[in-house]
Structures are given as structure tokens and as C-alpha cells.
Design an enzyme around this catalytic site. Structure first.
Site, mmCIF file in Angstrom:
data_model
loop_
_atom_site.group_PDB
_atom_site.id
_atom_site.type_symbol
_atom_site.label_atom_id
_atom_site.label_comp_id
_atom_site.label_asym_id
_atom_site.label_seq_id
_atom_site.Cartn_x
_atom_site.Cartn_y
_atom_site.Cartn_z
ATOM 1 N N LYS A 22 0.719 -1.125 0.718
ATOM 2 C CA LYS A 22 -0.097 0.138 -0.125
ATOM 3 C C LYS A 22 0.774 1.492 -0.077
ATOM 4 O O LYS A 22 2.037 1.153 0.576
ATOM 5 C CB LYS A 22 -0.825 -0.372 0.659
ATOM 6 C CG LYS A 22 -2.150 1.127 1.243
ATOM 7 C CD LYS A 22 -2.869 0.852 2.657
ATOM 8 C CE LYS A 22 -3.898 2.066 2.300
ATOM 9 N NZ LYS A 22 -5.062 1.315 4.181
ATOM 10 N N SER A 32 -9.616 1.183 3.349
ATOM 11 C CA SER A 32 -8.803 2.078 2.411
ATOM 12 C C SER A 32 -7.863 1.400 1.431
ATOM 13 O O SER A 32 -7.423 1.621 1.072
ATOM 14 C CB SER A 32 -8.422 3.398 3.254
ATOM 15 O OG SER A 32 -7.644 2.353 3.547
ATOM 16 N N SER A 70 -9.609 -1.453 7.194
ATOM 17 C CA SER A 70 -8.866 -1.113 5.854
ATOM 18 C C SER A 70 -8.389 -2.048 5.006
ATOM 19 O O SER A 70 -7.995 -1.973 4.373
ATOM 20 C CB SER A 70 -8.630 0.031 5.979
ATOM 21 O OG SER A 70 -8.657 1.215 6.488
#
Length: 487
Positions: free
Chosen positions: A79, A154, A178
Site C-alpha cells: 500500500k 482504504s 481497511s
């Protein structure tokens, strides 16, 4: 079978037996990214040249008989809020669009030590604030199961990359769900480790008392492999837990006969999609059939978890993001009249709408005259939520719930209603508030063919028990990773 269709442990075996090379494997994933990612938009940065060079280095070490790490030669992606030395780390924000970290996050050092090959950085909601990956300043990631739907957030890029087989394994971060919610929406396995089990050093902070890095994988065996690589004490992170961590691969036994699993009735209210409810209860029945003891419990304080979470996380975000003022970090506006104007214009241009909303909410909650009524009260509720979990864990080993009330929704469907978007976190935020480990995995599909996720929650540092239960369920259903059709 194409190499990208295989699991990490299958590929590890092929590499160790020298049936394939890391260079060959890495190139096959780069070809996969070139052909698929224009549809999915999971990647923000692809490090083709560095990845191939690293793969060649690993191959050379293997030929020379050098000692290699557990992930040697496996192409992975992370990420874009995890710092990577010399590679952009934007947090999907204009504020950090040109930020190139001069150092590695501790998890990156651990992955390098295990000889993993970094393919690139993955899209996310800006500064990890969102549940759909629609809040990225650069692109909207699509769900590989239906390109008109969100992948969750996310860590939407991390989950979409796994579901579309554009990396062997990925890392995300989980502040309120997330990792687990996008894993559920995309039909992969995602784990939020216990707070303190994985170093947060080098993870760009959103809410420091809640943030946790964790892996997303194709199956539970791969999850054990990834967890072994990233857990451990780190002196650079003051919240890192100094303890001996187990070998998670030892948890992979197809047996749940001595496990007691709780089903909290509050997680199955009328707001939960009927197909989600049915699939998770069917999983509970499967555990019963395998010999586990399953019982219903109540968690009344859960009604307050969502409000407490958004107050605590927004207050911490307000504090953490104060550093982005055009002077110390990130972008600086070109149009300003004085120092105060510099601050205002930089933050107005650098932050997106959702980030601004949470900064304002958090600043209000921390302001003089309101601190006791909001932030302090939320912290008191946090203690009660932790107590609620502790009471259940006196009688049960694990808690089984849905990951999210619904399956993946359409892009734009909830964009104009932040409250409805926040309600999607109702099943996951209590785990972060209490600092517990939890795993999300697929347990079925709805009538539109979209994945449904179930969540296994354990007490602190019981990841081994969670992986054992997850592995047993996976073995009872199927041994094959079910994937969407993207070509």
C-alpha cells in the site's frame, strides 16, 4: 497453469526446486500488470526495472547456494502509505505526490531480509481515510469481480491486486477495517494483526493508536507465510510488543474440535444484507459440524463503537496531519500572500474533501470546552468495548461475525453520503478500538456473484488460533482460490 494463478506457497516450492526462476516469475507478473491493471487501476507505481534486477540477484544467490529468506523471489506489492526508500510514497494524496522517502519502513526491511521482490505501490483512499478507494487523488480502483463496483477501502488497491492476481501477496494497513473490508469485497484473505505485533515505523500515520499493517493473500497458508515475515519487536516503534512470536505455519491443522466460537447477535441486525447473514451463519454451522462449540452472545456496547471510533480516529488524524503545512513536509502552494495564507492555501489544495472533513471533526473534538464531552468520552467508551470483548473471551476462544453489512456497492453509490459510508465500518471498528487481531475470508457469494466475507476475531496475540480456525474452514469448503474472470 499460468504462474500468476498459483499461491505463494506453491510458487515458493517451484522456486526452491529450481523449476522456475524469480526473474521468470517476476516478468510474468509484470506482463499480468501490463495486461490487466488498465481495467482494475490497483497500482499507483510499478517498479519494473528494480523488480527484475532484484529477481536476478535472488536467482544468483540461489545458484550460488547462498542462504535465502522465506519469501525469496516472490513478487509482492504494498500500500502506498508504507515508506519505501527511493520509491514514491504518496498516500494517494496531492500533499505527498512527489514524496520519495529516504528510508525504509521496518516491514520493508523485514520483507527485504526475506528476499521478497517489490513490484510496486498500490492505490488507497487518501491518507487511508475511506471505505471504497474512491477518495484517492489519482484514480478510482475497481473491484475485479464487477468493474462498476468499489473494491472497498482504504486498502482497495491491495485487495484488488490480490483478486486480479497482480501480486503474490500484498500489504495494507487497517485503522478501522481497511484490510478486512476490502478483503471481504474482493474475496481474498486479509488480516489485521494485534496492535503492537507488526511495527508501524515507516507507516504514514492516520490514527496512531489504531493503525496496524497487515497482509492480504490468496489463502490461509499464504497468510501464515506472510505473518511470519512481518511480525516482531521493533525498537523504532514504541508501541511494538517485545515478545517471542510463534511460527504461524504450525497453526495450519485441520482441526477445531476444542475451539469455542461466539456469535454476537448485535452483528446480525436488520441492517445486514440477508445473504451476508445467511452465509456467515452457514459458516458457523460448518464449524459446529467440524466439532467446534458455537454459542450466541451479546455485545450491547457495540452500538457506541462507531461513534467512538470516528471521534478518536479523527482527533488523532487532526493531530497527525497538522505537520503538512507547506513548510515541513509535502507540497507547497505557489499562490500565497503571507505565512498564514501559505498554511491555508497549501492545506486547501493538498488535501481532498474526506481528509478535510475528518480534520475538522477531529479538531472540533479536541478543542477547548469540547474535549471532555467528545474525545474523553470516546476514550471511556473504548475501555468499555475492550471490557466487553474480554468478558466474551473468558468463555470463548474466537468471535465470528460478518466483515461488512453488505457486499461491494457501486462506484459513486455512497459518495455523497458520508454517514452511510461510515456505517459500512460497523462490524470492523470495534476490533481496532480494542487492539485485537482479526481475519477476513470469503464464506460465499451473493445473488450478484459478489464475494461475502466473514470475520474471525481473537484475543490479543492469538493470531495462531485465528489462523487454525480459518485454515480448517478453508479446507472444509475448497482448496482452490476462486477468482474473477478478467482474462
Amino acid at each position: 497453469m499460468a504462474l500468476f494463478k498459483k499461491t505463494a506457497h506453491e510458487l515458493k516450492g517451484l522456486l526452491e526446486s529450481k523449476e522456475i526462476s524469480s526473474e521468470e516469475l517476476t516478468k510474468s507478473y509484470i506482463e499480468r500488470i501490463d495486461s490487466i491493471d488498465q481495467k482494475v487501476d490497483a497500482y499507483l507505481t510499478v517498479c519494473k526495472d528494480q523488480a527484475i534486477e532484484k529477481a536476478k540477484e535472488i536467482d544468483k544467490k540461489r545458484v550460488n547456494g547462498d542462504e535465502l529468506g522465506a519469501l525469496a523471489g516472490l513478487p509482492i506489492a504494498v500500500k502506498d502509505n508504507i515508506c519505501t526508500k527511493g520509491i514514491k510514497t504518496s498516500c494517494a494524496s496531492k500533499m505527498l505526490e512527489e514524496f520519495v522517502p529516504p528510508y525504509e519502513a521496518t516491514v520493508m526491511k523485514q520483507l527485504n531480509k526475506e528476499d521478497a521482490v517489490l513490484l510496486g505501490k498500490l492505490n488507497m483512499d487518501e491518507f487511508a481515510m475511506g471505505g471504497s478507494t474512491e477518495n484517492s487523488a489519482f484514480k478510482v480502483t475497481k473491484n475485479p469481480w464487477d468493474l462498476e463496483r468499489v473494491p472497498g477501502g482504504s486498502s482497495g488497491g491491495s485487495a484488488a491486486a490480490m483478486a486480479s492476481e497482480q501480486a503474490v501477496l500484498t500489504l495494507g494497513s487497517d485503522t478501522g477495517g481497511s484490510i478486512r473490508q476490502p478483503a471481504s469485497f474482493c474475496g481474498v484473505v486479509g488480516m489485521k494483526p494485534t496492535y503492537g505485533a507488526v511495527s508501524r515505523f515507516g507507516l504514514v500515520a492516520f490514527a496512531s493508536s489504531l493503525d496496524q499493517i497487515g497482509p492480504l493473500t490468496k489463502d490461509v497458508e499464504d497468510m501464515a507465510l506472510a505473518m511470519n515475515a512481518i511480525v516482531g519487536h521493533d525498537p523504532y516503534d514504541s508501541t511494538s510488543a517485545p515478545m517471542d512470536y510463534p511460527n504461524f505455519a504450525e497453526a495450519l491443522r485441520n482441526d477445531v474440535k476444542d475451539l469455542r466460537i461466539a456469535i454476537p447477535r448485535e452483528y446480525f441486525s436488520d441492517g445486514v444484507q440477508p445473504e451476508v447473514k445467511e452465509a456467515v451463519l452457514k459458516a458457523a454451522k460448518a464449524y459446529e459440524d467440524m466439532g467446534a462449540i458455537v454459542g450466541e452472545v451479546s455485545m450491547n456496547i457495540m452500538d457506541y463503537a462507531l461513534a467512538a471510533y470516528y471521534l478518536i480516529s479523527s482527533a488523532e488524524a487532526s493531530s497527525n496531519l497538522a505537520r503538512y503545512d507547506g513548510v515541513k513536509y509535502g507540497m507547497r502552494t505557489e499562490n500565497f500572500n503571507n505565512l498564514l495564507d501559505l498554511y491555508k492555501q497549501t492545506r486547501d489544495e493538498g488535501f481532498g474533501k474526506e481528509v478535510k472533513r475528518r480534520i475538522m471533526l477531529g479538531t472540533y473534538a479536541l478543542s477547548s470546552g469540547y474535549y471532555d464531552a467528545y474525545y474523553k468520552k470516546a476514550q471511556q467508551v473504548r475501555t468499555l468495548i475492550k471490557d466487553d470483548f474480554d468478558k466474551i473471551f473468558m468463555d470463548y476462544h474466537l468471535i465470528l461475525t460478518p466483515v461488512a453489512p453488505t457486499t461491494a456497492f457501486k462506484i459513486g453509490e455512497k459518495a455523497s453520503d458520508p454517514i452511510e459510508m461510515y456505517m459500512g465500518d460497523i462490524c470492523t471498528v470495534p476490533v481496532n478500538i480494542a487492539g485485537l487481531p482479526a481475519l477476513s475470508m470469503n464464506c460465499g457469494f451473493d445473488n450478484n456473484g459478489l464475494p461475502i466475507g466473514m470475520q474471525l476475531v481473537g484475543k490479543g496475540f492469538s493470531e495462531k488460533k485465528i489462523l487454525r480456525a480459518a485454515y480448517a474452514y478453508e479446507q472444509s469448503i475448497t482448496k482452490s482460490f476462486v477468482r474473477p474472470s478478467l482474462g
